[in-house]
Write an enzyme that holds these catalytic residues in place. Structure first.
Site, mmCIF file in Angstrom:
data_model
loop_
_atom_site.group_PDB
_atom_site.id
_atom_site.type_symbol
_atom_site.label_atom_id
_atom_site.label_comp_id
_atom_site.label_asym_id
_atom_site.label_seq_id
_atom_site.Cartn_x
_atom_site.Cartn_y
_atom_site.Cartn_z
ATOM 1 N N LYS A 11 0.833 -1.192 0.000
ATOM 2 C CA LYS A 11 0.000 0.000 0.000
ATOM 3 C C LYS A 11 0.885 1.266 0.000
ATOM 4 C CE LYS A 11 -3.803 -2.432 2.347
ATOM 5 N NZ LYS A 11 -4.657 -2.494 3.575
ATOM 6 N N TYR A 51 -12.354 -2.742 -3.164
ATOM 7 C CA TYR A 51 -12.872 -2.813 -1.787
ATOM 8 C C TYR A 51 -14.396 -2.729 -1.734
ATOM 9 C CZ TYR A 51 -8.240 -2.466 0.459
ATOM 10 O OH TYR A 51 -6.953 -2.705 0.921
ATOM 11 N N PHE A 59 -15.432 3.635 7.542
ATOM 12 C CA PHE A 59 -14.059 3.992 7.172
ATOM 13 C C PHE A 59 -13.803 3.923 5.666
ATOM 14 C CE2 PHE A 59 -14.083 -0.562 8.350
ATOM 15 C CZ PHE A 59 -13.553 -1.142 7.190
ATOM 16 N N ARG A 87 -1.721 -14.762 3.759
ATOM 17 C CA ARG A 87 -2.444 -14.085 4.842
ATOM 18 C C ARG A 87 -1.711 -14.266 6.173
ATOM 19 N NH1 ARG A 87 -6.976 -10.701 4.048
ATOM 20 N NH2 ARG A 87 -8.029 -11.645 5.835
ATOM 21 N N THR A 93 -5.278 -7.920 10.540
ATOM 22 C CA THR A 93 -5.619 -6.608 9.966
ATOM 23 C C THR A 93 -5.119 -5.458 10.850
ATOM 24 O OG1 THR A 93 -7.599 -7.623 9.001
ATOM 25 C CG2 THR A 93 -7.551 -5.208 9.125
ATOM 26 N N ARG A 104 2.784 -7.173 9.022
ATOM 27 C CA ARG A 104 2.125 -6.121 9.812
ATOM 28 C C ARG A 104 2.640 -6.113 11.254
ATOM 29 N NH1 ARG A 104 -3.866 -7.449 7.347
ATOM 30 N NH2 ARG A 104 -3.818 -6.030 5.551
ATOM 31 N N ASN A 114 -1.742 -0.244 7.334
ATOM 32 C CA ASN A 114 -1.218 -1.596 7.588
ATOM 33 C C ASN A 114 -0.390 -2.180 6.442
ATOM 34 O OD1 ASN A 114 -3.318 -2.301 5.909
ATOM 35 N ND2 ASN A 114 -4.501 -3.406 7.458
ATOM 36 N N HIS A 117 -1.732 -5.539 1.378
ATOM 37 C CA HIS A 117 -2.997 -6.248 1.134
ATOM 38 C C HIS A 117 -2.713 -7.658 0.655
ATOM 39 C CE1 HIS A 117 -6.933 -7.301 -0.516
ATOM 40 N NE2 HIS A 117 -6.271 -7.761 -1.552
ATOM 41 N N GLU A 128 -9.142 -10.272 -8.036
ATOM 42 C CA GLU A 128 -8.306 -9.088 -7.837
ATOM 43 C C GLU A 128 -7.158 -9.027 -8.850
ATOM 44 O OE1 GLU A 128 -7.359 -9.368 -3.651
ATOM 45 O OE2 GLU A 128 -9.450 -8.998 -3.074
HETATM 46 P P1 DAT Z 1 -7.528 -7.198 5.469
HETATM 47 O O1 DAT Z 1 -6.745 -6.113 4.760
HETATM 48 O O2 DAT Z 1 -6.751 -7.757 6.641
HETATM 49 O O3 DAT Z 1 -8.036 -8.260 4.534
HETATM 50 P P2 DAT Z 1 -10.254 -6.178 5.547
HETATM 51 O O4 DAT Z 1 -10.450 -6.839 4.229
HETATM 52 O O5 DAT Z 1 -11.247 -6.486 6.634
HETATM 53 O O6 DAT Z 1 -8.793 -6.490 6.150
HETATM 54 O O7 DAT Z 1 -10.238 -4.605 5.376
HETATM 55 C C1 DAT Z 1 -9.546 -4.037 4.282
HETATM 56 C C2 DAT Z 1 -8.773 -2.835 4.752
HETATM 57 O O8 DAT Z 1 -9.688 -1.850 5.236
HETATM 58 C C3 DAT Z 1 -7.827 -3.104 5.931
HETATM 59 O O9 DAT Z 1 -6.585 -3.629 5.517
HETATM 60 C C4 DAT Z 1 -7.702 -1.734 6.526
HETATM 61 C C5 DAT Z 1 -9.103 -1.154 6.332
HETATM 62 N N1 DAT Z 1 -9.911 -1.382 7.535
HETATM 63 C C6 DAT Z 1 -10.525 -2.534 7.881
HETATM 64 N N2 DAT Z 1 -11.174 -2.407 9.047
HETATM 65 C C7 DAT Z 1 -10.989 -1.126 9.435
HETATM 66 C C8 DAT Z 1 -11.379 -0.344 10.562
HETATM 67 N N3 DAT Z 1 -12.144 -0.860 11.525
HETATM 68 N N4 DAT Z 1 -10.970 0.941 10.619
HETATM 69 C C9 DAT Z 1 -10.216 1.480 9.649
HETATM 70 N N5 DAT Z 1 -9.790 0.813 8.561
HETATM 71 C C10 DAT Z 1 -10.173 -0.468 8.459
HETATM 72 MG MG MG Z 2 -9.482 -8.143 3.028
#
Ligand code: DAT
Ligand code: MG
Length: 151
Positions: A11, A51, A59, A87, A93, A104, A114, A117, A128
């Protein structure tokens, strides 16, 4: 034979902080096969499509702003079990919950920054990679080390 593939992305914070080499290196050293790699400025519509499952979250606007805030490094990686393994290499996350030794866990402190991805299922891996890469940007090749990675 259809091999599993995953979409991994450094990212904008990972790029800005000079972590690209470290992050690529972890997947490389593990023994997965790199089939696509580019530095890319993500347009807003692509970030929103990537996303889309999160588009009702509070968010979401900040997430899109973050992902489009600077260049990202897009990668396609291939190998048996690569989705779940990547993963694990990436970690939770929330970087404060991520285990030491994970990307991370080692390199980040906040969910909103973080650094990396990774696709969450083989289906999303395919989806993707299709979103982020054009045909002709992916390479099919046999690494010289292949015979030393699997019996
Ligand atoms: P991951 O990236 O671990 O697959 P995710 O798919 O649930 O996690 O979410 C995608 C991204 O969105 C994550 O890397 C960071 C952001 N994100 C997720 N939950 C969040 C939250 N509660 N507050 C802020 N950003 C968040
Ligand atoms: Mg995800």
């Amino acid at each position: 034979e259809q091999v599993e593939e995953t979409y991994i992305m450094v990212k904008p914070d990972g790029v800005q902080r000079g972590l690209v080499g470290d992050i690529i290196s972890r997947f490389e050293k593990k023994g997965f096969k790199l089939t696509g790699l580019k530095l890319f400025q993500c347009p807003k519509d692509l970030a929103e499509e990537h996303y889309k499952d999160l588009n009702s979250k509070p968010f979401f606007p900040k997430l899109i702003e973050y992902i489009t805030s600077g260049p990202v490094v897009c990668m396609a990686w291939e190998g048996a079990g690569v989705v779940a393994s990547a993963r694990k290499l990436i970690g939770s996350t929330d970087p404060l919950q991520a285990e030491p030794g994970t990307i991370r866990g080692d390199l980040a402190v906040q969910t909103g920054r973080n650094v990396v991805h990774g696709s969450d299922s083989p289906e999303n891996g395919k989806r993707e990679i299709g979103l982020w890469f054009k045909e002709g940007e992916l390479c099919q090749w046999t690494p010289a080390q292949a015979q030393w990675l699997r019996e």
